[in-house]
Design a protein around this motif. Structure first.
Motif, PDB file in Angstrom:
ATOM      1  N   UNK A   1       0.877  -1.159   0.000  1.00 47.02           N
ATOM      2  CA  UNK A   1       0.000   0.000   0.000  1.00 47.02           C
ATOM      3  C   UNK A   1       0.922   1.219   0.000  1.00 47.02           C
ATOM      4  N   UNK A   2       0.464   2.351  -0.525  1.00 49.66           N
ATOM      5  CA  UNK A   2       1.384   3.456  -0.785  1.00 49.66           C
ATOM      6  C   UNK A   2       2.070   3.969   0.478  1.00 49.66           C
ATOM      7  N   UNK A   3       3.275   4.477   0.297  1.00 47.34           N
ATOM      8  CA  UNK A   3       4.013   5.081   1.404  1.00 47.34           C
ATOM      9  C   UNK A   3       3.277   6.285   1.990  1.00 47.34           C
ATOM     10  N   UNK A   4       2.562   7.035   1.158  1.00 49.22           N
ATOM     11  CA  UNK A   4       1.794   8.174   1.675  1.00 49.22           C
ATOM     12  C   UNK A   4       0.700   7.707   2.625  1.00 49.22           C
ATOM     13  N   UNK A   5       0.069   6.586   2.313  1.00 52.44           N
ATOM     14  CA  UNK A   5      -0.938   6.042   3.212  1.00 52.44           C
ATOM     15  C   UNK A   5      -0.307   5.643   4.544  1.00 52.44           C
ATOM     16  N   UNK A   6       0.819   4.969   4.483  1.00 52.06           N
ATOM     17  CA  UNK A   6       1.471   4.553   5.716  1.00 52.06           C
ATOM     18  C   UNK A   6       1.953   5.753   6.529  1.00 52.06           C
ATOM     19  N   UNK A   7       2.374   6.813   5.878  1.00 51.80           N
ATOM     20  CA  UNK A   7       2.783   8.012   6.605  1.00 51.80           C
ATOM     21  C   UNK A   7       1.590   8.605   7.344  1.00 51.80           C
ATOM     22  N   UNK A   8       0.429   8.605   6.702  1.00 52.91           N
ATOM     23  CA  UNK A   8      -0.795   9.090   7.344  1.00 52.91           C
ATOM     24  C   UNK A   8      -1.139   8.222   8.554  1.00 52.91           C
ATOM     25  N   UNK A   9      -0.982   6.915   8.403  1.00 48.60           N
ATOM     26  CA  UNK A   9      -1.357   5.965   9.439  1.00 48.60           C
ATOM     27  C   UNK A   9      -0.383   5.955  10.609  1.00 48.60           C
ATOM     28  N   UNK A  10       0.911   5.911  10.314  1.00 47.97           N
ATOM     29  CA  UNK A  10       1.932   5.682  11.331  1.00 47.97           C
ATOM     30  C   UNK A  10       2.525   6.956  11.913  1.00 47.97           C
ATOM     31  N   UNK A  11       2.382   8.056  11.201  1.00 47.55           N
ATOM     32  CA  UNK A  11       3.014   9.290  11.640  1.00 47.55           C
ATOM     33  C   UNK A  11       4.439   9.396  11.122  1.00 47.55           C
ATOM     34  N   UNK A  12       5.131  10.465  11.448  1.00 50.40           N
ATOM     35  CA  UNK A  12       6.449  10.736  10.858  1.00 50.40           C
ATOM     36  C   UNK A  12       7.510   9.671  11.104  1.00 50.40           C
ATOM     37  N   UNK A  13       7.436   8.956  12.228  1.00 47.18           N
ATOM     38  CA  UNK A  13       8.487   7.963  12.483  1.00 47.18           C
ATOM     39  C   UNK A  13       8.392   6.760  11.555  1.00 47.18           C
ATOM     40  N   UNK A  14       7.205   6.509  10.989  1.00 51.82           N
ATOM     41  CA  UNK A  14       7.022   5.351  10.088  1.00 51.82           C
ATOM     42  C   UNK A  14       7.505   4.060  10.764  1.00 51.82           C
ATOM     43  N   UNK A  15       7.117   3.893  12.006  1.00 52.37           N
ATOM     44  CA  UNK A  15       7.508   2.706  12.768  1.00 52.37           C
ATOM     45  C   UNK A  15       6.271   1.877  13.052  1.00 52.37           C
ATOM     46  N   UNK A  16       6.319   0.598  12.633  1.00 52.35           N
ATOM     47  CA  UNK A  16       5.128  -0.251  12.626  1.00 52.35           C
ATOM     48  C   UNK A  16       5.216  -1.299  13.726  1.00 52.35           C
ATOM     49  N   UNK A  17       5.406  -0.836  14.960  1.00 49.73           N
ATOM     50  CA  UNK A  17       5.421  -1.731  16.116  1.00 49.73           C
ATOM     51  C   UNK A  17       5.124  -0.903  17.356  1.00 49.73           C
ATOM     52  N   UNK A  18       5.089  -1.557  18.504  1.00 51.75           N
ATOM     53  CA  UNK A  18       4.729  -0.856  19.723  1.00 51.75           C
ATOM     54  C   UNK A  18       5.763   0.169  20.148  1.00 51.75           C
ATOM     55  N   UNK A  19       5.323   1.165  20.908  1.00 52.57           N
ATOM     56  CA  UNK A  19       6.224   2.198  21.418  1.00 52.57           C
ATOM     57  C   UNK A  19       6.303   2.157  22.930  1.00 52.57           C
ATOM     58  N   UNK A  20       7.166   3.010  23.471  1.00 53.94           N
ATOM     59  CA  UNK A  20       7.360   3.087  24.923  1.00 53.94           C
ATOM     60  C   UNK A  20       6.859   4.448  25.404  1.00 53.94           C
ATOM     61  N   UNK A  21       5.624   4.490  25.898  1.00 55.66           N
ATOM     62  CA  UNK A  21       5.054   5.719  26.424  1.00 55.66           C
ATOM     63  C   UNK A  21       5.421   5.887  27.895  1.00 55.66           C
ATOM     64  N   UNK A  22       5.679   7.128  28.290  1.00 54.55           N
ATOM     65  CA  UNK A  22       5.801   7.435  29.703  1.00 54.55           C
ATOM     66  C   UNK A  22       4.415   7.590  30.317  1.00 54.55           C
ATOM     67  N   UNK A  23       4.334   7.359  31.601  1.00 59.90           N
ATOM     68  CA  UNK A  23       3.043   7.451  32.280  1.00 59.90           C
ATOM     69  C   UNK A  23       2.457   8.853  32.106  1.00 59.90           C
ATOM     70  N   UNK A  24       1.183   8.885  31.726  1.00 57.43           N
ATOM     71  CA  UNK A  24       0.473  10.141  31.579  1.00 57.43           C
ATOM     72  C   UNK A  24       0.571  10.775  30.205  1.00 57.43           C
ATOM     73  N   UNK A  25       1.396  10.249  29.319  1.00 57.34           N
ATOM     74  CA  UNK A  25       1.523  10.823  27.984  1.00 57.34           C
ATOM     75  C   UNK A  25       0.298  10.505  27.132  1.00 57.34           C
ATOM     76  N   UNK A  26      -0.045  11.440  26.277  1.00 61.60           N
ATOM     77  CA  UNK A  26      -1.147  11.224  25.346  1.00 61.60           C
ATOM     78  C   UNK A  26      -0.746  10.193  24.299  1.00 61.60           C
ATOM     79  N   UNK A  27      -1.646   9.269  24.030  1.00 64.60           N
ATOM     80  CA  UNK A  27      -1.350   8.148  23.147  1.00 64.60           C
ATOM     81  C   UNK A  27      -0.922   8.607  21.759  1.00 64.60           C
ATOM     82  N   UNK A  28      -1.621   9.586  21.205  1.00 63.63           N
ATOM     83  CA  UNK A  28      -1.349  10.038  19.834  1.00 63.63           C
ATOM     84  C   UNK A  28      -0.277  11.123  19.819  1.00 63.63           C
TER      85      UNK A  28
END
Length: 298
Positions: free
Chosen positions: A22-49
């Protein structure tokens, strides 16, 4: 050391490309600028998005630490199933790696990485099963495989053949690494839990419509595959962080759904919405795990 691949069938290349081309532009819209397709490490209290990119970068930096790259002792790294090159780029621009090689089956991902213009990155459109180093001088000081292993072994194989295939995977990785090198693996695994009709229908959707022929491994298949080739440093279950990422991606997709449909059509967008929701709730309900496994090459 020469390794003979077992006679088996991997998921079809076209089935992998069905999802990842699927196009890279679609994935950029979906994943955000980091283009990382796996879980992240949020600090407590941080907004998910709002903190999605920072959460992804924290995860990559942690992986760099686990592999010894950030300490400055590793100059040559391999990423198996490298996605859009986010890990490769961070290792070379932030953590001092001098050469980073990524393997992918997606031609659109290769084009995206090439467009980064990073001369330290080499991308190969090649399967892990076909990749070999020419001699000891080309071996790597660290390797990564971040939520790609789920696409490497066919779900059509009987259990013993699947175990053999995972063994071959770990042999292939070991053959690319110098002794003592770290291998950081991030992968979903499945639990043998009772299934209701709704869950069964959702899993059939994943198998038939989104990830045809792909097997999500059981942990014992991985430990058997790595035995004797790697020492296990740690195993950490990070299912919650992957579920959080799926929820964040669903929010990003909902916010720009009209743009996404204009790019790829209603059918593609609906597919992604359903599969992301399935992964989110199955991780939250502990049907799937997402293990971070740190290994040392013997």
């Amino acid at each position: 050391m020469t390794t003979v691949a077992p006679r088996t069938v991997d998921p079809e290349v076209d089935a992998i490309r069905h999802h990842y081309e699927v196009s890279n532009d679609f994935y950029r819209l979906l994943l955000g600028p980091t283009m990382m397709y796996s879980g992240g490490y949020w600090n407590e209290g941080e907004d998910l998005v709002a903190a999605l990119d920072q959460a992804q970068e924290r995860k990559l930096d942690t992986f760099a630490d686990l592999a010894g790259v950030r300490a400055g002792g590793v100059k040559r790294v391999l990423d198996i199933g490298c996605g859009w090159g986010t890990m490769l780029n961070r290792l070379t621009t932030v953590h001092g790696a001098e050469e980073a090689v990524g393997l992918t089956l997606s031609r659109t991902q290769e084009a995206f990485i090439d467009a980064l213009g990073n001369p330290r990155i080499t991308t190969l459109v090649k399967s892990w099963a076909d990749y070999e180093v020419a001699d000891d001088s080309e071996k790597y000081g660290a390797a990564f495989c971040i939520n790609a292993l789920e696409h490497f072994v066919s779900s059509n194989l009987p259990p013993k053949e699947r175990t053999r295939r995972y063994r071959f995977f770990f042999q292939q990785v070991a053959n690319t690494l110098v002794p003592g090198a770290k291998f950081v693996l991030h992968t979903m695994t499945a639990e043998a839990l009772p299934m209701n009709r709704a869950l069964l229908d959702d899993l059939k959707f994943l198998q038939r419509s989104e990830f045809a022929g792909c097997h999500i491994p059981h942990l014992h298949e991985l430990t058997s595959g790595a035995e004797g080739l790697f020492e296990v440093d740690e195993i950490v279950n990070e299912r919650e962080s992957f579920a959080m990422a799926c929820r964040a991606w669903l929010v990003l997709l909902a916010e720009r759904r009209d743009e996404a449909v204009a790019m790829e059509g209603e059918e593609v967008v609906a597919r992604f919405e359903r599969y992301l929701d399935i992964f989110a709730y199955t991780l939250e309900d502990k049907f799937f795990n997402n293990f971070r496994v740190t290994l040392t090459r013997r």
